[in-house]
Design a protein around this motif. Structure first.
Motif, short mmCIF file in Angstrom:
data_model
loop_
_atom_site.label_atom_id
_atom_site.label_comp_id
_atom_site.label_asym_id
_atom_site.label_seq_id
_atom_site.Cartn_x
_atom_site.Cartn_y
_atom_site.Cartn_z
N VAL A 1 0.88 -1.17 0.00
CA VAL A 1 0.00 0.00 0.00
C VAL A 1 0.91 1.22 0.00
CG1 VAL A 1 -1.76 1.27 1.27
CG2 VAL A 1 -1.84 -1.24 1.20
N VAL A 2 0.77 2.05 -1.03
CA VAL A 2 1.67 3.19 -1.21
C VAL A 2 0.90 4.50 -1.04
CG1 VAL A 2 3.24 4.37 -2.79
CG2 VAL A 2 3.13 1.87 -2.77
N GLY A 3 1.39 5.31 -0.11
CA GLY A 3 0.80 6.62 0.12
C GLY A 3 0.79 6.95 1.60
N GLY B 1 6.76 -8.48 8.37
CA GLY B 1 6.68 -9.64 7.47
C GLY B 1 6.98 -9.26 6.03
N ARG B 2 6.62 -10.17 5.13
CA ARG B 2 6.85 -9.95 3.70
C ARG B 2 5.55 -9.79 2.93
NH1 ARG B 2 9.32 -13.89 0.66
NH2 ARG B 2 9.97 -12.23 -0.71
N GLN B 3 4.45 -10.18 3.51
CA GLN B 3 3.18 -10.23 2.79
C GLN B 3 2.58 -8.85 2.51
OE1 GLN B 3 1.62 -13.02 1.59
NE2 GLN B 3 0.23 -11.57 0.63
N LEU B 4 2.68 -7.96 3.45
CA LEU B 4 2.02 -6.67 3.37
C LEU B 4 2.98 -5.57 3.79
CD1 LEU B 4 -0.59 -4.92 3.12
CD2 LEU B 4 -1.10 -5.55 5.49
N ARG B 5 3.03 -4.53 2.99
CA ARG B 5 3.89 -3.38 3.28
C ARG B 5 3.07 -2.11 3.19
NH1 ARG B 5 8.28 -5.26 5.42
NH2 ARG B 5 9.65 -6.40 4.09
#
Length: 132
Positions: free
Chosen positions: A80-82, A104-108
């Motif tokens: 998710v960018v912003g 984690g690696r799943q969600l950023r």
């Protein structure tokens, strides 16, 4: 309306969703994005924060859990960018969710594509070094 595009970030091909596309209000909307991502054979979806319904950021609605679980089920990573600082300021639960997700690696959750690319680069270096 602009279209989704394929981008390469730190060697990882991702589907960058158009900022002005349809809102993600739940699992069904996430499935539409996932279908597009799978069609392109990517492992990462980059979703602008403005594509997420405001309910996503109110954890008690269950929207965030439903959306993220869809991505997990299809083995796709989500970035998710912003700027979500306003949402995080209003919710301790959301702040904790974001901190945990970033472990984690799943969600950023990142402010910019450049920040995402740097995190992916560091992650790839760690994996190449044996996970250290």
């Amino acid at each position: 309306m602009s279209t989704d595009t394929l981008v390469t970030l730190a060697g990882c091909t991702a589907l960058a969703c158009a900022p002005d596309g349809p809102k993600i209000c739940g699992g069904d909307d996430a499935t539409d994005v996932i279908g597009a991502a799978l069609g392109h054979g990517v492992e990462l979806v980059v979703l602008p924060v403005r594509r997420l319904a405001v309910e996503f950021f109110t954890l008690r609605t269950g929207v965030a859990g439903e959306v993220v679980q869809k991505f997990v089920n299809y083995r796709l990573r989500l970035a998710v960018v912003g700027d979500i600082s306003g949402h995080v300021t209003r919710s301790t639960a959301l702040r904790d969710f974001v901190v945990e997700a970033d472990r984690g690696r799943q969600l950023r959750f990142v402010d910019t594509l450049a920040e995402l690319e740097e995190r992916l680069r560091v992650e790839a270096l760690r994996q190449d070094a044996g996970g250290r």
